[in-house]
Design a protein around this motif. Structure first.
Motif, PDB file in Angstrom:
ATOM      1  N   CYS A   1       0.838  -1.211   0.000  1.00  0.00           N
ATOM      2  CA  CYS A   1       0.000   0.000   0.000  1.00  0.00           C
ATOM      3  C   CYS A   1       0.869   1.256   0.000  1.00  0.00           C
TER       4      CYS A   1
ATOM      5  N   TYR B   1      -5.528   2.474 -10.621  1.00  0.00           N
ATOM      6  CA  TYR B   1      -4.819   1.301 -10.104  1.00  0.00           C
ATOM      7  C   TYR B   1      -3.623   1.658  -9.232  1.00  0.00           C
TER       8      TYR B   1
ATOM      9  N   GLU C   1      -5.648   6.783  -3.725  1.00  0.00           N
ATOM     10  CA  GLU C   1      -7.026   6.299  -3.847  1.00  0.00           C
ATOM     11  C   GLU C   1      -7.082   4.802  -4.102  1.00  0.00           C
ATOM     12  N   ALA C   2      -6.143   4.278  -4.853  1.00  0.00           N
ATOM     13  CA  ALA C   2      -6.126   2.834  -5.140  1.00  0.00           C
ATOM     14  C   ALA C   2      -5.949   2.018  -3.869  1.00  0.00           C
ATOM     15  N   THR C   3      -5.215   2.559  -2.908  1.00  0.00           N
ATOM     16  CA  THR C   3      -4.965   1.808  -1.675  1.00  0.00           C
ATOM     17  C   THR C   3      -6.215   1.700  -0.801  1.00  0.00           C
ATOM     18  N   GLN C   4      -7.230   2.485  -1.087  1.00  0.00           N
ATOM     19  CA  GLN C   4      -8.482   2.416  -0.335  1.00  0.00           C
ATOM     20  C   GLN C   4      -9.345   1.233  -0.777  1.00  0.00           C
ATOM     21  N   ASP C   5      -9.028   0.658  -1.928  1.00  0.00           N
ATOM     22  CA  ASP C   5      -9.754  -0.504  -2.447  1.00  0.00           C
ATOM     23  C   ASP C   5      -9.041  -1.761  -1.943  1.00  0.00           C
ATOM     24  N   ARG C   6      -9.472  -2.268  -0.789  1.00  0.00           N
ATOM     25  CA  ARG C   6      -8.796  -3.409  -0.165  1.00  0.00           C
ATOM     26  C   ARG C   6      -8.853  -4.664  -1.021  1.00  0.00           C
ATOM     27  N   GLU C   7      -9.933  -4.861  -1.745  1.00  0.00           N
ATOM     28  CA  GLU C   7     -10.018  -6.037  -2.625  1.00  0.00           C
ATOM     29  C   GLU C   7      -8.930  -5.977  -3.692  1.00  0.00           C
ATOM     30  N   TRP C   8      -8.732  -4.799  -4.275  1.00  0.00           N
ATOM     31  CA  TRP C   8      -7.703  -4.615  -5.297  1.00  0.00           C
ATOM     32  C   TRP C   8      -6.309  -4.832  -4.695  1.00  0.00           C
TER      33      TRP C   8
END
Length: 105
Positions: free
Chosen positions: A13, A70, A74-81
Protein backbone atom coordinates in the motif's frame (compact mmCIF):
# COMPACT_ATOMS: atom_id res chain seq x y z
CA UNK A 1 9.36 -3.91 -0.36
CA UNK A 2 11.21 -7.18 -0.82
CA UNK A 3 9.41 -10.48 -1.41
CA UNK A 4 12.14 -12.46 0.38
CA UNK A 5 11.78 -10.56 3.66
CA UNK A 6 8.26 -11.08 5.01
CA UNK A 7 6.45 -8.62 2.74
CA UNK A 8 3.25 -7.08 4.06
CA UNK A 9 0.13 -5.65 2.51
CA UNK A 10 0.95 -2.38 4.25
CA UNK A 11 4.30 -2.20 2.44
CA UNK A 12 2.54 -2.70 -0.88
CA UNK A 13 0.00 0.00 0.00
CA UNK A 14 2.85 2.40 0.79
CA UNK A 15 4.47 1.63 -2.57
CA UNK A 16 1.23 2.07 -4.52
CA UNK A 17 0.41 5.30 -2.65
CA UNK A 18 3.85 6.74 -3.42
CA UNK A 19 3.03 7.38 -7.09
CA UNK A 20 0.60 9.77 -8.77
CA UNK A 21 -2.02 7.94 -10.84
CA UNK A 22 -2.87 11.11 -12.75
CA UNK A 23 0.73 12.02 -13.61
CA UNK A 24 2.05 8.85 -15.30
CA UNK A 25 1.30 5.29 -16.27
CA UNK A 26 3.27 2.92 -14.03
CA UNK A 27 4.88 -0.47 -14.38
CA UNK A 28 5.07 -2.95 -11.49
CA UNK A 29 8.04 -5.30 -11.61
CA UNK A 30 10.20 -7.49 -9.37
CA UNK A 31 13.96 -7.90 -9.57
CA UNK A 32 15.76 -11.21 -9.11
CA UNK A 33 16.64 -10.29 -5.52
CA UNK A 34 12.93 -9.80 -4.68
CA UNK A 35 12.70 -6.01 -4.71
CA UNK A 36 9.30 -4.75 -5.87
CA UNK A 37 9.29 -1.55 -7.95
CA UNK A 38 6.54 0.69 -9.25
CA UNK A 39 8.06 3.05 -11.80
CA UNK A 40 6.78 5.59 -14.29
CA UNK A 41 6.20 4.05 -17.69
CA UNK A 42 6.30 6.22 -20.77
CA UNK A 43 5.57 5.00 -24.27
CA UNK A 44 8.53 6.96 -25.68
CA UNK A 45 10.99 4.96 -23.55
CA UNK A 46 9.14 1.61 -23.84
CA UNK A 47 10.36 0.61 -20.37
CA UNK A 48 10.23 1.85 -16.82
CA UNK A 49 13.42 3.75 -16.07
CA UNK A 50 14.41 1.40 -13.25
CA UNK A 51 14.02 -1.83 -15.16
CA UNK A 52 16.11 -0.94 -18.15
CA UNK A 53 18.62 -3.54 -16.89
CA UNK A 54 16.78 -6.70 -17.97
CA UNK A 55 19.48 -8.94 -16.45
CA UNK A 56 18.17 -8.00 -13.00
CA UNK A 57 14.49 -8.41 -13.90
CA UNK A 58 12.58 -11.42 -12.54
CA UNK A 59 9.07 -10.54 -13.74
CA UNK A 60 6.79 -7.72 -14.77
CA UNK A 61 3.42 -8.00 -13.09
CA UNK A 62 1.49 -5.27 -14.90
CA UNK A 63 1.43 -1.86 -16.51
CA UNK A 64 -1.15 0.47 -15.01
CA UNK A 65 -2.29 3.12 -17.45
CA UNK A 66 -2.53 6.73 -16.36
CA UNK A 67 -5.66 7.84 -14.48
CA UNK A 68 -7.34 4.43 -14.32
CA UNK A 69 -7.25 4.21 -10.53
CA UNK A 70 -4.82 1.30 -10.10
CA UNK A 71 -2.10 3.37 -8.44
CA UNK A 72 -1.91 6.31 -6.05
CA UNK A 73 -3.47 6.92 -2.65
CA UNK A 74 -7.03 6.30 -3.85
CA UNK A 75 -6.13 2.83 -5.14
CA UNK A 76 -4.96 1.81 -1.68
CA UNK A 77 -8.48 2.42 -0.33
CA UNK A 78 -9.75 -0.50 -2.45
CA UNK A 79 -8.80 -3.41 -0.17
CA UNK A 80 -10.02 -6.04 -2.63
CA UNK A 81 -7.70 -4.62 -5.30
CA UNK A 82 -4.75 -4.38 -2.93
CA UNK A 83 -5.32 -7.94 -1.63
CA UNK A 84 -5.45 -9.24 -5.22
CA UNK A 85 -2.30 -7.38 -6.22
CA UNK A 86 -0.43 -8.57 -3.12
CA UNK A 87 -1.52 -12.16 -3.70
CA UNK A 88 -0.38 -12.06 -7.33
CA UNK A 89 3.06 -10.78 -6.33
CA UNK A 90 3.47 -13.56 -3.77
CA UNK A 91 2.24 -16.32 -6.09
CA UNK A 92 4.50 -15.27 -8.97
CA UNK A 93 7.51 -14.92 -6.66
CA UNK A 94 6.94 -18.35 -5.13
CA UNK A 95 6.40 -19.88 -8.60
CA UNK A 96 9.64 -18.26 -9.81
CA UNK A 97 7.81 -16.61 -12.70
CA UNK A 98 10.02 -14.91 -15.26
CA UNK A 99 9.18 -12.35 -17.90
CA UNK A 100 5.68 -10.93 -18.21
CA UNK A 101 3.14 -12.19 -15.69
CA UNK A 102 0.42 -9.60 -16.17
CA UNK A 103 -2.14 -11.82 -17.89
CA UNK A 104 -3.10 -13.22 -14.50
CA UNK A 105 -4.51 -10.03 -12.95
Amino acid sequence: MNLDYSPTLDQLCQLVASVDDKLDSHILFVTKNGDVHLSPFRADTAVGAEYANEEELQFVLDTFMIAEGYTGREATQDREWMDELFSELIVHWEDKTTGFAWESI
